[in-house]
Design a protein around this motif. Sequence first.
Motif, PDB file in Angstrom:
ATOM      1  N   ALA A  71      30.701  57.201  40.645  1.00 13.13           N
ATOM      2  CA  ALA A  71      29.645  56.495  39.915  1.00 13.13           C
ATOM      3  C   ALA A  71      30.124  56.005  38.559  1.00 13.13           C
ATOM      4  O   ALA A  71      29.608  55.040  38.029  1.00 13.13           O
ATOM      5  N   GLN A  72      31.130  56.639  37.979  1.00 12.49           N
ATOM      6  CA  GLN A  72      31.579  56.295  36.645  1.00 12.49           C
ATOM      7  C   GLN A  72      32.872  55.496  36.649  1.00 12.49           C
ATOM      8  O   GLN A  72      33.593  55.480  35.666  1.00 12.49           O
ATOM      9  N   LYS A  73      33.173  54.825  37.729  1.00 10.41           N
ATOM     10  CA  LYS A  73      34.410  54.062  37.841  1.00 10.41           C
ATOM     11  C   LYS A  73      34.362  52.850  36.909  1.00 10.41           C
ATOM     12  O   LYS A  73      33.449  52.045  36.962  1.00 10.41           O
ATOM     13  N   VAL A  74      35.379  52.727  36.071  1.00 14.35           N
ATOM     14  CA  VAL A  74      35.496  51.590  35.167  1.00 14.35           C
ATOM     15  C   VAL A  74      36.233  50.483  35.916  1.00 14.35           C
ATOM     16  O   VAL A  74      37.283  50.729  36.509  1.00 14.35           O
ATOM     17  N   PRO A  75      35.702  49.261  35.903  1.00 15.94           N
ATOM     18  CA  PRO A  75      36.385  48.185  36.629  1.00 15.94           C
ATOM     19  C   PRO A  75      37.736  47.857  35.991  1.00 15.94           C
ATOM     20  O   PRO A  75      37.946  48.060  34.797  1.00 15.94           O
ATOM     21  N   THR A  76      38.642  47.354  36.810  1.00 16.83           N
ATOM     22  CA  THR A  76      39.956  46.960  36.313  1.00 16.83           C
ATOM     23  C   THR A  76      39.870  45.574  35.688  1.00 16.83           C
ATOM     24  O   THR A  76      38.888  44.852  35.886  1.00 16.83           O
ATOM     25  N   ALA A  77      40.919  45.198  34.964  1.00 15.43           N
ATOM     26  CA  ALA A  77      40.968  43.866  34.361  1.00 15.43           C
ATOM     27  C   ALA A  77      40.919  42.792  35.443  1.00 15.43           C
ATOM     28  O   ALA A  77      40.288  41.743  35.261  1.00 15.43           O
ATOM     29  N   GLU A  78      41.561  43.056  36.571  1.00  8.93           N
ATOM     30  CA  GLU A  78      41.549  42.088  37.676  1.00  8.93           C
ATOM     31  C   GLU A  78      40.136  41.887  38.216  1.00  8.93           C
ATOM     32  O   GLU A  78      39.723  40.758  38.485  1.00  8.93           O
ATOM     33  N   GLU A  79      39.393  42.987  38.357  1.00  6.41           N
ATOM     34  CA  GLU A  79      38.026  42.891  38.869  1.00  6.41           C
ATOM     35  C   GLU A  79      37.121  42.134  37.895  1.00  6.41           C
ATOM     36  O   GLU A  79      36.313  41.300  38.320  1.00  6.41           O
ATOM     37  N   ILE A  80      37.281  42.406  36.611  1.00  4.79           N
ATOM     38  CA  ILE A  80      36.480  41.708  35.606  1.00  4.79           C
ATOM     39  C   ILE A  80      36.795  40.221  35.605  1.00  4.79           C
ATOM     40  O   ILE A  80      35.896  39.374  35.613  1.00  4.79           O
ATOM     41  N   ALA A  81      38.092  39.891  35.606  1.00  4.25           N
ATOM     42  CA  ALA A  81      38.503  38.487  35.590  1.00  4.25           C
ATOM     43  C   ALA A  81      38.038  37.766  36.849  1.00  4.25           C
ATOM     44  O   ALA A  81      37.558  36.631  36.788  1.00  4.25           O
ATOM     45  N   LYS A  82      38.146  38.426  37.984  1.00  2.00           N
ATOM     46  CA  LYS A  82      37.729  37.815  39.248  1.00  2.00           C
ATOM     47  C   LYS A  82      36.227  37.531  39.248  1.00  2.00           C
ATOM     48  O   LYS A  82      35.787  36.456  39.650  1.00  2.00           O
TER      49      LYS A  82
END
Length: 145
Positions: free
Chosen positions: A20-31
């Motif tokens: 539940a507390q997974k921080v998104p990666t830079a790739e996921e944010i950029a995508k």
Amino acid sequence: MKKLILMMMLVLGTFFSSQAQKVPTAEEIAKKNIEEIDKRLKLTPTQKSVIYNYTFDLAKEQLALYKKQQAGTFKEEDETKFFKLQNETNKNIKTVLKPEQVIEYNKLTEERLSGIDPNKKKRKLKKGEEEEKVVGIEGLKTGNN
């Protein structure tokens, strides 16, 4: 038997709380950002690639800032540096866009800053019906003041 059940509940609770507390990666944010921009602006493949690189770099800095905040090593200069990078990124993105796309990008940026969700449809009010006001912290979150 009770110990086994308790142990299983503990393991499952730990697993679900970490998910539940997974921080998104830079790739996921950029995508995610490039998908939203592409949906609104109808980007060419070249535009999409260049803008992805800009948003990826910004996302890396955003995550670094988040990690500093979590570690307690955050400084006000870090935030200032991030906002400068964010402004520079927006400026660079606008240089890649066509003039009509810049207008739509500005609208998208304003919506993001104001917290407006373009996917959320406004409900039409019937005659004599008033808009429901949300008060307190929820009102601040939604922008319905």
